[in-house]
Write an enzyme that holds these catalytic residues in place. Structure first.
Site, PDB file in Angstrom:
ATOM      1  CB  SER A 176     -32.667   8.737 -20.826  1.00 14.00           C
ATOM      2  OG  SER A 176     -32.251   7.552 -20.189  1.00 14.00           O
ATOM      3  CE1 TYR A 179     -32.301   5.839 -25.966  1.00 12.70           C
ATOM      4  CE2 TYR A 179     -31.739   5.756 -23.603  1.00 12.70           C
ATOM      5  CZ  TYR A 179     -32.711   6.034 -24.540  1.00 12.70           C
ATOM      6  OH  TYR A 179     -33.930   6.173 -24.412  1.00 12.70           O
TER       7      TYR A 179
END
Length: 260
Positions: free
Chosen positions: A143, A156
């Protein structure tokens, strides 16, 4: 049919980006192990769609934080289809809270699934490909969070940064075995998981702030995955492909010309 005759595992593929990858791999000719944790009916639906394309598919329950479950995915691919040629590490989880307010159980779960789950998969897939003495291709779905310090998503962010470095290191270590390892950075993609954090109205309004003025879709990401896993990308290893509609560009990039 870039992937004709290839056999693949896609983790977290009952919905979202994993589903898009599984379907596009099948469209390109690959047989697919569809992995799920809680969405069994959706996984079976993905399997049915793959079979309708003429490829083989099987749905397997497994939690990527458990190395035995990950090994089961690899073993199933071999027993059902004959080999493991392609592996996509996609399964993910995220809690969104500021660091000082974070529920540490959710924080650890995010790290466990996004980081350790990816590592267990890359390792198990690599060992099987080496055992087969065949070339192979591994894709780690990461990501832009790996490089952008998005507030409220520290766990994350940390996990995605870690797996980027993991994948690049694996690419170096596995080159001698002719196993390619690459990284895909999807931006804001229209998936069920986004509804965990945003309302439909927030998603519609947020999309207007993306330079490309819309969210991405799972099939676009799946098609990118097909290319990166295919022989057309044979000279590509340790690389990162960013596919985000320009959302990672500087903050002024979505202003009208002359607005500054």
């Amino acid at each position: 049919m870039l992937l004709a005759g290839k056999n693949a595992v896609v983790t977290g593929s009952s919905r979202g980006i994993g589903c898009g990858c599984a379907l596009e791999l099948a469209r390109a000719g690959a047989n697919v192990v569809v992995n799920y944790v809680s969405n069994r009916e959706e996984a079976l639906d993905v399997v049915e769609k793959i079979q309708q394309m003429g490829a083989k598919a099987v749905a397997i329950h497994g939690n990527v934080v458990n190395p035995d479950d990950v090994q089961k995915l690899v073993d199933t691919c071999v027993s059902e289809f004959g080999s493991l040629d392609l592996y996509i590490s996609n399964a993910a989880f995220s809690d969104r809270e500021k660091m000082i307010e974070a529920d540490l159980d959710g924080f650890r779960k995010t790290i466990d699934i996004c980081m350790w789950g990816a590592f267990f998969g890359v390792r198990a897939a690599s060992l099987q490909m080496i055992k087969q003495q065949t070339s192979g291709s591994i894709l780690v779905v990461s990501s832009p969070h790996a490089v952008l310090p998005i507030p409220g998503a520290m766990a994350y962010n940390m996990a995605k940064a870690a797996i980027d470095q993991m994948a690049r290191t694996a690419a170096i270590e596995l080159a001698q075995h002719r196993i390619r390892v690459n990284i895909l950075h999807p931006g804001w993609i229209d998936t069920p998981g986004e509804r965990k954090f945003f309302t439909e109205e927030q998603i519609r309004e947020g999309a207007k702030n993306i330079p490309w003025k819309r969210l991405g879709n799972i099939h676009e990401i799946g098609k990118a995955a097909v290319f990166m896993l295919s022989g057309d990308a044979d000279y590509m290893t340790g690389s990162t492909l960013l596919m985000d509609g320009g959302i990672s560009l500087p903050w002024w990039s979505n202003r009208d010309e002359g607005a500054l």
